[in-house]
Design a protein around this motif. Sequence first.
Motif, PDB file in Angstrom:
ATOM      1  N   ASP A  18       0.829  -1.203   0.000  1.00 33.44           N
ATOM      2  CA  ASP A  18       0.000   0.000   0.000  1.00 33.44           C
ATOM      3  C   ASP A  18       0.869   1.261   0.000  1.00 33.44           C
ATOM      4  OD1 ASP A  18      -2.311  -1.524   0.067  1.00 33.44           O
ATOM      5  OD2 ASP A  18      -2.603  -1.329   2.233  1.00 33.44           O
ATOM      6  N   LEU A  19       1.921   1.249   0.800  1.00 36.07           N
ATOM      7  CA  LEU A  19       2.813   2.403   0.872  1.00 36.07           C
ATOM      8  C   LEU A  19       3.560   2.616  -0.445  1.00 36.07           C
ATOM      9  CD1 LEU A  19       4.223   1.826   4.464  1.00 36.07           C
ATOM     10  CD2 LEU A  19       2.780   3.746   3.742  1.00 36.07           C
ATOM     11  N   SER A  20       3.921   1.527  -1.101  1.00 39.71           N
ATOM     12  CA  SER A  20       4.588   1.643  -2.394  1.00 39.71           C
ATOM     13  C   SER A  20       3.641   2.221  -3.441  1.00 39.71           C
ATOM     14  CB  SER A  20       5.108   0.275  -2.848  1.00 39.71           C
ATOM     15  OG  SER A  20       5.851   0.405  -4.038  1.00 39.71           O
ATOM     16  N   TYR A  21       2.394   1.803  -3.401  1.00 41.90           N
ATOM     17  CA  TYR A  21       1.396   2.346  -4.333  1.00 41.90           C
ATOM     18  C   TYR A  21       1.224   3.850  -4.074  1.00 41.90           C
ATOM     19  CZ  TYR A  21      -3.010   2.978  -6.842  1.00 41.90           C
ATOM     20  OH  TYR A  21      -3.983   3.428  -7.693  1.00 41.90           O
ATOM     21  N   GLU A  22       1.180   4.233  -2.804  1.00 42.64           N
ATOM     22  CA  GLU A  22       1.083   5.659  -2.461  1.00 42.64           C
ATOM     23  C   GLU A  22       2.262   6.425  -3.040  1.00 42.64           C
ATOM     24  OE1 GLU A  22       1.306   8.575   1.487  1.00 42.64           O
ATOM     25  OE2 GLU A  22       0.996   6.416   1.752  1.00 42.64           O
ATOM     26  N   LEU A  23       3.457   5.867  -2.922  1.00 50.24           N
ATOM     27  CA  LEU A  23       4.646   6.514  -3.465  1.00 50.24           C
ATOM     28  C   LEU A  23       4.513   6.719  -4.968  1.00 50.24           C
ATOM     29  CD1 LEU A  23       8.317   5.437  -2.578  1.00 50.24           C
ATOM     30  CD2 LEU A  23       7.678   6.383  -4.777  1.00 50.24           C
ATOM     31  N   LEU A  44      10.021   4.953 -11.111  1.00 49.50           N
ATOM     32  CA  LEU A  44       9.055   3.871 -10.944  1.00 49.50           C
ATOM     33  C   LEU A  44       9.734   2.513 -10.803  1.00 49.50           C
ATOM     34  CD1 LEU A  44       6.300   5.029 -13.467  1.00 49.50           C
ATOM     35  CD2 LEU A  44       6.042   4.818 -10.983  1.00 49.50           C
ATOM     36  N   SER A  45      10.897   2.352 -11.401  1.00 49.74           N
ATOM     37  CA  SER A  45      11.571   1.051 -11.293  1.00 49.74           C
ATOM     38  C   SER A  45      12.154   0.814  -9.908  1.00 49.74           C
ATOM     39  CB  SER A  45      12.647   0.887 -12.385  1.00 49.74           C
ATOM     40  OG  SER A  45      13.764   1.714 -12.146  1.00 49.74           O
ATOM     41  N   ASP A 220      13.031 -10.517  -7.686  1.00 46.65           N
ATOM     42  CA  ASP A 220      12.127  -9.645  -8.434  1.00 46.65           C
ATOM     43  C   ASP A 220      12.019  -8.350  -7.636  1.00 46.65           C
ATOM     44  OD1 ASP A 220       9.970  -8.251  -9.493  1.00 46.65           O
ATOM     45  OD2 ASP A 220       8.647  -9.990  -9.630  1.00 46.65           O
ATOM     46  N   GLY A 221      12.523  -7.265  -8.169  1.00 51.28           N
ATOM     47  CA  GLY A 221      12.551  -5.999  -7.454  1.00 51.28           C
ATOM     48  C   GLY A 221      11.209  -5.325  -7.304  1.00 51.28           C
ATOM     49  N   HIS A 222      10.153  -5.921  -7.864  1.00 53.08           N
ATOM     50  CA  HIS A 222       8.804  -5.389  -7.691  1.00 53.08           C
ATOM     51  C   HIS A 222       7.949  -6.295  -6.809  1.00 53.08           C
ATOM     52  CE1 HIS A 222       9.695  -2.303 -10.561  1.00 53.08           C
ATOM     53  NE2 HIS A 222       9.915  -3.166 -11.530  1.00 53.08           N
ATOM     54  N   ASN A 223       8.537  -7.363  -6.306  1.00 56.25           N
ATOM     55  CA  ASN A 223       7.821  -8.289  -5.442  1.00 56.25           C
ATOM     56  C   ASN A 223       8.168  -7.974  -3.992  1.00 56.25           C
ATOM     57  OD1 ASN A 223       7.308 -10.693  -3.794  1.00 56.25           O
ATOM     58  ND2 ASN A 223       6.833 -11.718  -5.727  1.00 56.25           N
ATOM     59  N   HIS A 248      15.646  -7.434 -10.252  1.00 54.73           N
ATOM     60  CA  HIS A 248      15.153  -7.356 -11.628  1.00 54.73           C
ATOM     61  C   HIS A 248      13.905  -6.477 -11.654  1.00 54.73           C
ATOM     62  CE1 HIS A 248      17.962 -10.237 -13.343  1.00 54.73           C
ATOM     63  NE2 HIS A 248      17.807 -10.948 -12.240  1.00 54.73           N
ATOM     64  N   THR A 249      13.958  -5.415 -12.444  1.00 54.11           N
ATOM     65  CA  THR A 249      12.893  -4.418 -12.458  1.00 54.11           C
ATOM     66  C   THR A 249      12.518  -4.063 -13.897  1.00 54.11           C
ATOM     67  OG1 THR A 249      14.470  -2.591 -12.368  1.00 54.11           O
ATOM     68  CG2 THR A 249      13.646  -3.437 -10.250  1.00 54.11           C
TER      69      THR A 249
END
Length: 288
Positions: A18-23, A44-45, A220-223, A248-249
């Motif tokens: 949630d905090l990442s989405y806010e960012l 964003l990456s 996975d840098g987005h996980n 990996h992004t």
Amino acid sequence: MTTTTIRRPDVSVEELEDLSYELKVKLLKLCGSYSGSVHIGGDLSVADMFTALFQYGMRVDPSDIANPERDRFVLSKGHAAVAMYIAMSIRGFFDYDEIVRTYGQLDSAYGMHPCKVQLPGVEASTGSLGHGMPIATGMALHGKQAGADHRVFTIVGDGETGEGSIWEAALAARSNELGNLVVLVDRNHQLMTSMSEDRVVLEPYVEKWAAFGWNVMEIDGHNMSELVGAIDALPPADSNRPTAIICHTVKGKGVDFMEKNIGWHAGSLSQADLERALASLAASRKES
């Protein structure tokens, strides 16, 4: 050490997401309000990585920025400064509205690259690629020699690992057994004007770091679960090998017209583009 300087293991993966989405939403809105270019693709990456560090992994206290026991962070990938500013504002270091109001203006504390003189709480002025990781290495060496137990974290872009200074620092970090140094590599395979492998052959990438004697993780840098897991798996700060977390992004992650798009290394958003980007980000969140 004050309690707020201790890591925050009570924060759940779901809360971090949630905090990442806010960012990311705040990143896009700033990009829509600023008339100049923002390095939005690379911001964003690294957004998930910043969230994992500032909201979970690092011992920091926004109300006590000079605490000698704090963990240090150096943004080697200096042009991702906006993502860092916003991540730190969410943690309580800065005021987001002030970032939006003054970003990129003459004498603003919030410049395109971070400046420690202008902005207390920033550990090092960076922007010239290849410089931040050597600075972080020096900080880690000082910490070890002082017998401190803090860590030094740095985010490095994969493109800047074509710089010789990065590998000189990697050699120095292993030679000095800097287990308190943690490098997160934003491995998005993309440069400003091309894909990375079109200019500099970095592969086999993980093996290069391992050959320099580093403790290496690949995630996975987005996980967010994998980011938290990598932080939890860090060896003790007094161990004898520095750690590289190869993340990996995707450049422009979450916004369909920006992802892997060379044209969105930097730019600004019209109102229509902003609405489209926010809708795409919301849709990608539901799909994940």
